[in-house]
Design an enzyme around this catalytic site. Structure first.
Site, PDB file in Angstrom:
ATOM      1  N   TRP A 186       0.500  -3.395  -3.628  1.00  0.00           N
ATOM      2  CA  TRP A 186       1.461  -2.791  -4.559  1.00  0.00           C
ATOM      3  C   TRP A 186       2.349  -3.912  -5.104  1.00  0.00           C
ATOM      4  O   TRP A 186       2.924  -4.672  -4.314  1.00  0.00           O
ATOM      5  CB  TRP A 186       2.284  -1.773  -3.775  1.00  0.00           C
ATOM      6  CG  TRP A 186       3.283  -0.979  -4.538  1.00  0.00           C
ATOM      7  CD1 TRP A 186       3.104  -0.309  -5.706  1.00  0.00           C
ATOM      8  CD2 TRP A 186       4.645  -0.726  -4.128  1.00  0.00           C
ATOM      9  NE1 TRP A 186       4.262   0.347  -6.063  1.00  0.00           N
ATOM     10  CE2 TRP A 186       5.222   0.108  -5.109  1.00  0.00           C
ATOM     11  CE3 TRP A 186       5.433  -1.106  -3.041  1.00  0.00           C
ATOM     12  CZ2 TRP A 186       6.535   0.551  -5.041  1.00  0.00           C
ATOM     13  CZ3 TRP A 186       6.732  -0.662  -2.967  1.00  0.00           C
ATOM     14  CH2 TRP A 186       7.279   0.162  -3.952  1.00  0.00           C
ATOM     15  N   ASP A 215       3.031   0.701   5.627  1.00  0.00           N
ATOM     16  CA  ASP A 215       3.586   1.410   4.479  1.00  0.00           C
ATOM     17  C   ASP A 215       2.768   2.691   4.376  1.00  0.00           C
ATOM     18  O   ASP A 215       1.564   2.657   4.126  1.00  0.00           O
ATOM     19  CB  ASP A 215       3.445   0.558   3.211  1.00  0.00           C
ATOM     20  CG  ASP A 215       4.137   1.203   2.017  1.00  0.00           C
ATOM     21  OD1 ASP A 215       4.494   2.393   2.101  1.00  0.00           O
ATOM     22  OD2 ASP A 215       4.314   0.512   0.996  1.00  0.00           O
ATOM     23  N   LYS A 258       5.155  11.635  -2.674  1.00  0.00           N
ATOM     24  CA  LYS A 258       3.895  12.209  -3.144  1.00  0.00           C
ATOM     25  C   LYS A 258       3.515  13.458  -2.367  1.00  0.00           C
ATOM     26  O   LYS A 258       3.191  14.476  -2.955  1.00  0.00           O
ATOM     27  CB  LYS A 258       2.770  11.178  -3.008  1.00  0.00           C
ATOM     28  CG  LYS A 258       2.731  10.143  -4.106  1.00  0.00           C
ATOM     29  CD  LYS A 258       3.712   9.040  -3.916  1.00  0.00           C
ATOM     30  CE  LYS A 258       3.596   7.991  -4.994  1.00  0.00           C
ATOM     31  NZ  LYS A 258       4.564   6.925  -4.815  1.00  0.00           N
TER      32      LYS A 258
HETATM   33  C1  LMR Z   1       3.075   3.584  -7.606  1.00  0.00           C
HETATM   34  O1  LMR Z   1       2.517   2.643  -7.036  1.00  0.00           O
HETATM   35  O2  LMR Z   1       2.809   3.923  -8.762  1.00  0.00           O
HETATM   36  C2  LMR Z   1       4.109   4.374  -6.873  1.00  0.00           C
HETATM   37  O3  LMR Z   1       4.247   3.898  -5.586  1.00  0.00           O
HETATM   38  C3  LMR Z   1       5.395   4.471  -7.597  1.00  0.00           C
HETATM   39  C4  LMR Z   1       6.154   3.173  -7.639  1.00  0.00           C
HETATM   40  O4  LMR Z   1       7.330   3.194  -7.291  1.00  0.00           O
HETATM   41  O5  LMR Z   1       5.591   2.150  -8.033  1.00  0.00           O
END
Ligand code: LMR
Length: 396
Positions: A130, A211, A246
């Protein structure tokens, strides 16, 4: 003073929604941020959430502060959801949980805690991960490195390289793991692979940090905790950041948690006392509403059954949409094999589209996906999947 400040780069994910809102294209589609939509394109409030809110509204008598770590009922409910209510970790009280503003809040509180007590620790992130993970840890002053995770050529977990990478992690470093629905790849380790990961991390003396943002969206609520449970061996320490954005649809309530698991109850209590200091210096104490919704639902058998049904329906719709997406791409004449998308889990499909193709989707078709090729399958509907696949066929 502020005149010399340059403009910051837009956020890799949330910046796209900002751009999407400004885009005048009438047929634009936002498949960037991980937000669930039903087949009509709405992000609904769960029926179980509405019912819990009605109860809370009727029962609420005060808006006084919560304690720094939030309510005990919330922490207990989070731990039971993570480990199962009969787990040894709960009985031995070697876990402590703080209610945080979302999963990101949990990550950041943990980062501050790690920086304060283990300033030399490096946080190891999967490649890819992420895009906000490095931001969060680096903002707290921690160094980040990556371990191999994904084979971009075969769209599979690069398991041997992953283990090799973890074997090189020095003792006392932190390894960030996605508990399920790996973001962005949608590819998770199998049970046997989790076991091997647990063995290596134990051997290395590295601290696992999960996470856990998508519990219930891969295979099921308890099934998705398989990695956490495999690593939660007697005496093992770990951190877990939970998000309920979510799986409860509580995105804008910012409700999450940070759970610290220690070898026994005494260090767990001490670690939580330090985590509380980090929270106090940051946002002081959490907001009530979202956590109270989660606690009410998890502790009430009928609301809980309704919620579990809603999570299952969400998971089934996403999985059905994965198949539709693959079939529609084929029907539109796309020659490239995208069948791997049907086997990925969670909200995202890691499509393998190049940054140039992603850019063309945005500029020419008003279709917004993340720069690394991540598409939010949970944002697809029967009415937008055809337009999307037409555009993908063209940019390919
Ligand atoms: C995402 O990866 O789209 C979600 O976890 C929302 C975010 O805060 O990025």
């Amino acid at each position: 003073m502020f005149e010399s400040i340059p403009m910051a780069k837009p956020d890799a994910i949330l910046g796209l929604t900002e751009a999407f809102k400004k885009d005048p294209n009438p047929s634009k589609i936002n498949l960037s941020v991980g937000v669930y939509k039903d087949n009509t394109g709405n992000t609904p409030i769960f029926a179980s959430v509405k019912k819990a809110e009605e109860r809370l509204l009727a029962a609420e008598k005060s808006k006084s502060y919560l304690s720094i770590e939030g309510s005990k009922e919330y922490g207990d409910a989070v731990q039971a959801l993570l480990f199962g209510k009969d787990h040894e970790i709960l009985a031995s009280k070697r876990a402590a949980t703080a209610h945080t503003p979302g999963g990101t809040g949990g990550l950041r509180v943990a980062a501050d805690f790690l920086k304060a007590h283990f300033p030399g620790a490096t946080v190891w992130l999967s490649d890819p991960t992420w895009p906000n993970h490095p931001n969060v840890f680096q903002a707290a002053g921690l160094a980040c490195k990556t371990y191999p995770y994904f084979d971009f050529a075969t769209n599979t977990l690069t398991f041997d390289k992953l283990l090799e990478g973890l074997r090189a992690v020095p003792k006392g470093d932190v390894v960030l793991l996605h508990a399920c629905c790996h973001n962005p790849t949608g590819v998770d380790p199998t049970a046997a692979q989790w076991k091997a990961i647990a063995d290596v991390l134990a051997e290395r003396g590295a601290l696992p940090f999960f996470d856990f943002a998508y519990q219930g969206l891969a295979k099921g609520l308890s099934e998705d905790a398989a990695g956490v449970l495999e690593l939660a061996r007697p005496g093992v320490e770990m951190l877990i950041a939970s998000s309920f954005s979510k799986n409860f649809g509580l995105y804008n309530e910012r409700v999450g948690a940070l759970t610290v698991v220690a070898g026994n109850s005494d260090p767990a209590e001490k670690a939580m006392s330090q985590i509380k200091s980090c929270i106090r210096a940051n946002y002081s104490n959490p907001s009530f509403h979202g956590g109270a919704i989660v606690t009410t639902i998890l502790n009430d058998p009928s609301l809980r059954a309704e919620w579990e049904g809603e999570v299952t329906a969400m998971r089934n719709r996403i999985n059905g949409m994965r198949k539709t997406f693959v079939e529609t791409l084929k029907a539109k004449g796309v020659g490239r094999d995208f069948s791997f998308i049907a086997g990925q889990t969670g909200m995202f499909s890691f499509s393998g589209l190049s940054p140039e193709q992603v850019e063309r989707l945005k500029k020419e078709y008003g279709i917004y996906i993340v720069g690394n090729g991540r598409i939010n399958v949970a944002g697809m509907t029967d009415s937008n999947v055809g337009v999307l696949c037409d555009a993908i066929a063209k940019v390919l």
